[in-house]
Design a protein around this motif. Structure first.
Motif, PDB file in Angstrom:
ATOM      1  N   GLU A 141       0.835  -1.206   0.000  1.00 42.05           N
ATOM      2  CA  GLU A 141       0.000   0.000   0.000  1.00 42.05           C
ATOM      3  C   GLU A 141       0.868   1.254   0.000  1.00 42.05           C
ATOM      4  O   GLU A 141       0.532   2.250  -0.654  1.00 42.05           O
ATOM      5  CB  GLU A 141      -0.937  -0.002   1.207  1.00 42.05           C
ATOM      6  N   GLU A 198       2.146   1.680  -3.548  1.00 41.92           N
ATOM      7  CA  GLU A 198       1.082   2.170  -4.424  1.00 41.92           C
ATOM      8  C   GLU A 198       0.808   3.651  -4.199  1.00 41.92           C
ATOM      9  O   GLU A 198       0.636   4.416  -5.151  1.00 41.92           O
ATOM     10  CB  GLU A 198      -0.199   1.363  -4.186  1.00 41.92           C
ATOM     11  N   THR A 199       0.770   4.049  -2.934  1.00 43.24           N
ATOM     12  CA  THR A 199       0.485   5.449  -2.608  1.00 43.24           C
ATOM     13  C   THR A 199       1.588   6.376  -3.097  1.00 43.24           C
ATOM     14  O   THR A 199       1.331   7.405  -3.727  1.00 43.24           O
ATOM     15  CB  THR A 199       0.301   5.613  -1.085  1.00 43.24           C
ATOM     16  N   THR A 242      -1.673   1.324  -9.099  1.00 45.00           N
ATOM     17  CA  THR A 242      -2.388   0.198  -8.511  1.00 45.00           C
ATOM     18  C   THR A 242      -1.703  -1.070  -9.004  1.00 45.00           C
ATOM     19  O   THR A 242      -1.606  -1.305 -10.218  1.00 45.00           O
ATOM     20  CB  THR A 242      -3.872   0.180  -8.938  1.00 45.00           C
ATOM     21  N   ILE A 243      -1.230  -1.881  -8.075  1.00 45.26           N
ATOM     22  CA  ILE A 243      -0.469  -3.079  -8.435  1.00 45.26           C
ATOM     23  C   ILE A 243      -1.420  -4.249  -8.649  1.00 45.26           C
ATOM     24  O   ILE A 243      -2.273  -4.530  -7.804  1.00 45.26           O
ATOM     25  CB  ILE A 243       0.558  -3.424  -7.331  1.00 45.26           C
ATOM     26  N   TYR A 258       4.550  -8.391  -9.172  1.00 43.20           N
ATOM     27  CA  TYR A 258       4.013  -8.300  -7.807  1.00 43.20           C
ATOM     28  C   TYR A 258       4.487  -9.492  -6.995  1.00 43.20           C
ATOM     29  O   TYR A 258       4.933  -9.353  -5.853  1.00 43.20           O
ATOM     30  CB  TYR A 258       2.491  -8.247  -7.838  1.00 43.20           C
TER      31      TYR A 258
END
Length: 273
Positions: free
Chosen positions: A183, A186-187, A192-193, A200
């Protein structure tokens, strides 16, 4: 063996010498009474639990729907065969109790949620396969279609019941750390993975082994100073993202990755970018 107490159609208590045992088998108590002899061909499982656990298990067997108990036992038997390993006897209590409660909630229309489903699915693949098998059996035999979030709950119960496995809280903590790390990436990166992507999976695998090295106090793989400088310069955003996520782990979980590890993680993040 003679019956001392009947718990349900498929489970009885016997007194064998100084020990109280729980004996299970399909229809083992059908049309039976106390002191009746148990046919040997009916016996499928025998449990010798310490007093407190035995009382808890007896209570579950006597009060929960037999179809829930039977399904839990089928899942446990399948798990031991699928994993090719025995499970801790406590799973007969933990999984049976959890599964019955989950099925009752679903039948009443309540949703089951698990924020760590993706992490559990990746971390404990074989156990998740057991949960998927349970999903199919529950739908076929009981007409209940459990969500993937419940599949993950079952997988975690199976994983923590493996001999020498971490406790439920430790397994949950590992999954939570991985989720929080992803997270943060991503942030910071504004992406968005996709959990099904190979990049991933490579990143999560790398972090998982890095956490294991810290826990076992094993040395990290060194990195050449020139290579680390090149990563910082060529993949600036990926390195800054790795650095920020590592700083988050240090502040939140007191997990301190060395600079070399931050560099290697940056290479994985670069693939995602």
């Amino acid at each position: 063996m003679r019956i001392f107490r009947i718990l349900n159609n498929n489970a009885v208590v016997v007194i064998d010498g100084p020990q109280e045992k729980i004996v299970m088998g399909k229809g083992i108590a059908f049309q039976k009474r106390k002191n009746d002899i148990i046919p040997k061909h009916k016996i499928e499982k025998i449990f010798v639990l310490h007093k407190q656990s035995s009382e808890k298990f007896q209570q579950l067997l006597a009060t929960l729907p037999e179809k829930h108990v039977d399904m839990a036992e089928r899942i446990i038997s399948y798990a031991e065969g699928h994993l090719k390993a025995p499970l801790n006897d406590h799973i007969h209590i933990a999984l049976t109790d959890h599964l019955s409660f989950a099925l009752e909630r679903l039948e009443q229309g309540f949703a089951i949620q698990n924020k760590l489903t993706n992490e559990i699915k990746f971390l404990y693949k074989k156990e998740f396969e057991v949960g998927l098998w349970a999903k199919e059996e529950l739908k076929k035999d009981l007409g209940i279609d459990i969500p993937l979030d419940e599949v993950a709950h079952i997988a975690l119960h199976v994983h923590t019941a493996k001999m020498d496995s971490p406790s439920m809280s430790e397994a949950l903590e590992t999954a939570t750390i991985l989720r929080d790390f992803i997270e943060q990436v991503e942030t910071f990166a504004g992406i968005t993975i996709e959990e099904s992507s190979i990049n991933y999976q490579r990143l999560v695998t790398h972090i998982r082994f890095a956490l294991h090295r810290l826990e076992q106090e094993q040395p990290f793989e060194p990195i050449d100073e020139d290579m680390l400088a090149l990563i910082k310069e060529k993949y600036q955003k990926a390195y800054q993202c790795s650095e920020a996520a590592a700083a988050f782990l240090k502040e939140t979980y007191h997990i301190d990755f060395p600079p070399s590890e931050v560099g290697y993680i940056a290479l994985h993040i670069q693939r995602l970018l």
